[in-house]
Design a protein around this motif. Structure first.
Motif, mmCIF file in Angstrom:
data_model
loop_
_atom_site.group_PDB
_atom_site.id
_atom_site.type_symbol
_atom_site.label_atom_id
_atom_site.label_comp_id
_atom_site.label_asym_id
_atom_site.label_seq_id
_atom_site.Cartn_x
_atom_site.Cartn_y
_atom_site.Cartn_z
ATOM 1 N N THR A 25 1.347 -1.264 0.093
ATOM 2 C CA THR A 25 -0.071 -0.432 -0.261
ATOM 3 C C THR A 25 0.864 0.787 0.042
ATOM 4 O OG1 THR A 25 -1.743 -1.102 1.254
ATOM 5 C CG2 THR A 25 -1.765 1.183 1.576
ATOM 6 N N PRO A 26 0.763 1.994 -0.952
ATOM 7 C CA PRO A 26 1.798 3.500 -0.901
ATOM 8 C C PRO A 26 0.908 3.825 0.314
ATOM 9 C CG PRO A 26 -0.065 4.095 -2.609
ATOM 10 C CD PRO A 26 -0.718 2.232 -2.176
ATOM 11 N N ALA A 27 1.984 4.936 0.623
ATOM 12 C CA ALA A 27 2.022 5.855 2.206
ATOM 13 C C ALA A 27 2.252 7.311 1.803
ATOM 14 C CB ALA A 27 2.686 4.892 3.111
ATOM 15 N N LEU A 28 1.932 8.208 2.216
ATOM 16 C CA LEU A 28 3.003 9.471 1.980
ATOM 17 C C LEU A 28 3.439 9.691 3.619
ATOM 18 C CD1 LEU A 28 0.046 11.463 2.252
ATOM 19 C CD2 LEU A 28 1.777 11.763 0.451
ATOM 20 N N VAL A 104 7.675 10.796 0.393
ATOM 21 C CA VAL A 104 8.008 12.248 1.718
ATOM 22 C C VAL A 104 7.839 12.722 1.375
ATOM 23 C CG1 VAL A 104 10.108 12.393 2.322
ATOM 24 C CG2 VAL A 104 9.866 10.187 1.330
ATOM 25 N N ILE A 105 7.161 13.473 2.456
ATOM 26 C CA ILE A 105 6.916 15.623 2.419
ATOM 27 C C ILE A 105 7.510 16.291 3.395
ATOM 28 C CG2 ILE A 105 4.576 16.809 2.341
ATOM 29 C CD1 ILE A 105 3.436 14.650 0.326
ATOM 30 N N PHE A 106 8.003 17.111 3.323
ATOM 31 C CA PHE A 106 7.992 17.984 4.779
ATOM 32 C C PHE A 106 6.718 19.366 4.201
ATOM 33 C CE2 PHE A 106 12.114 16.287 3.192
ATOM 34 C CZ PHE A 106 12.466 15.773 4.290
ATOM 35 N N PRO A 107 5.873 19.129 4.956
ATOM 36 C CA PRO A 107 4.691 19.843 5.216
ATOM 37 C C PRO A 107 5.371 21.009 6.003
ATOM 38 C CG PRO A 107 3.978 17.893 6.331
ATOM 39 C CD PRO A 107 5.846 17.708 6.567
ATOM 40 N N GLU A 108 6.619 21.290 6.269
ATOM 41 C CA GLU A 108 6.221 23.072 6.413
ATOM 42 C C GLU A 108 7.260 23.835 5.378
ATOM 43 O OE1 GLU A 108 9.191 23.344 10.238
ATOM 44 O OE2 GLU A 108 9.568 20.543 10.061
ATOM 45 N N GLY A 109 7.339 23.305 4.550
ATOM 46 C CA GLY A 109 7.975 23.672 2.808
ATOM 47 C C GLY A 109 8.808 23.934 3.011
ATOM 48 N N THR A 110 10.194 24.388 3.959
ATOM 49 C CA THR A 110 10.953 25.045 4.044
ATOM 50 C C THR A 110 11.822 24.156 5.143
ATOM 51 O OG1 THR A 110 13.024 26.542 3.502
ATOM 52 C CG2 THR A 110 11.034 27.309 4.604
ATOM 53 N N LEU A 122 -0.982 22.113 4.817
ATOM 54 C CA LEU A 122 -1.971 21.802 4.395
ATOM 55 C C LEU A 122 -1.849 20.902 3.642
ATOM 56 C CD1 LEU A 122 -4.839 25.093 5.037
ATOM 57 C CD2 LEU A 122 -3.462 22.846 6.183
ATOM 58 N N GLY A 123 -1.020 20.245 2.752
ATOM 59 C CA GLY A 123 -0.919 19.690 0.936
ATOM 60 C C GLY A 123 -0.850 18.722 1.899
ATOM 61 N N ALA A 124 0.080 18.005 2.702
ATOM 62 C CA ALA A 124 -0.127 16.401 2.819
ATOM 63 C C ALA A 124 -1.687 15.862 3.018
ATOM 64 C CB ALA A 124 1.225 16.000 3.403
#
Length: 248
Positions: A25-28, A104-110, A122-124
């Motif tokens: 199963t794919p995941a964030l 892989v997502i870093f929700p802080e953006g930077t 809010l993207g993730a």
């Protein structure tokens, strides 16, 4: 990449077994972000079978503004560009998830400028709600102390870095994007705190019976001063190497 990283850092990984239950199963994979080391350390901490089908999202306006930086980043980490300018959301992340890739997502953006976690974008949560994929939260500790902003290489001495994976999370019934984002951020913070202290100490505390201060309203505890957050983020994890019997 892993041997080079091992030569420069000492790191511990905990909780990677959470991927066993997910299977194919794919995941964030969502983590805090304070250093250019974060993506490298996180990828190397993943089980090999998971890492082979994982890509990292990266800011298009930073990593892909020049050809050499975009190509080197894409080849080294399997990155995909994400527009953070506030325009229409890219369909690339959704397409990748539907094709079975982990993101892989870093929700802080930077990267954090001082080691303290910034507010999650809010993207993730938007992707999780709209695709139905689970989110694996990750707490990264020690990366800022090992290689803060302004450095292109880790500090000498093989500094300690810790990676802690949490149990997969899914939006609850009635969860909107902001509510789920808040839950994700709280769990990432808890994982960092768990690595610093213990599982029990990292759990949220119930509200006291007395009147809450504005800072503590809704949390049951006073919000730590920012200097304490920065201090905690910049302190490297305790060494896991055996202590020399000749040390004083």
């Amino acid at each position: 990449m892993t041997p080079l990283l091992h030569s420069q850092l000492t790191w511990t990984t905990r909780g990677a077994e959470v991927f066993d239950d997910l299977g194919d199963t794919p995941a964030l994979i969502v983590a805090n972000h304070s250093s250019h080391l974060d993506a490298t350390v996180l990828l190397c901490a993943l089980p090999a079978a998971v890492r082979e089908r994982t890509v990292v999202t990266a800011a298009a306006d930073y990593f892909f503004e020049s050809t050499w930086r975009g190509l080197s980043t894409a080849l080294a980490f399997g990155t995909v560009p994400i527009d953070r300018s506030g325009g229409a959301p890219s369909t690339t992340p959704v397409d990748l998830l539907r094709d079975g890739w982990n993101l892989v997502i870093f929700p802080e953006g930077t990267r954090s400028a001082d080691g303290a976690r910034a507010r999650f974008k809010l993207g993730a949560a938007f992707l999780a709600i709209n695709t139905g994929v689970p989110v694996v939260p990750v707490g990264l500790r020690g990366a800022f102390a090992a290689m803060p902003r302004g450095r292109s290489w880790p500090v000498p001495g093989r500094p300690e870095v810790a990676v802690r994976f949490g149990k997969p999370m899914r939006p609850g019934e009635g969860d909107d994007v902001r509510g789920f984002t808040t839950r994700l951020a709280a769990e990432v913070d808890r994982l960092v705190a768990e690595d610093e202290t213990s599982w029990w100490s990292s759990l949220p505390r119930p509200k006291s019976d007395g009147p809450a201060t504005p800072a503590a309203a809704g949390t049951g505890a006073a919000e730590p001063a920012r200097w304490r957050k920065v201090w905690a983020a910049t302190e490297p994890p305790a060494s896991t190497r055996p202590r020399s019997p000749w040390a004083p």
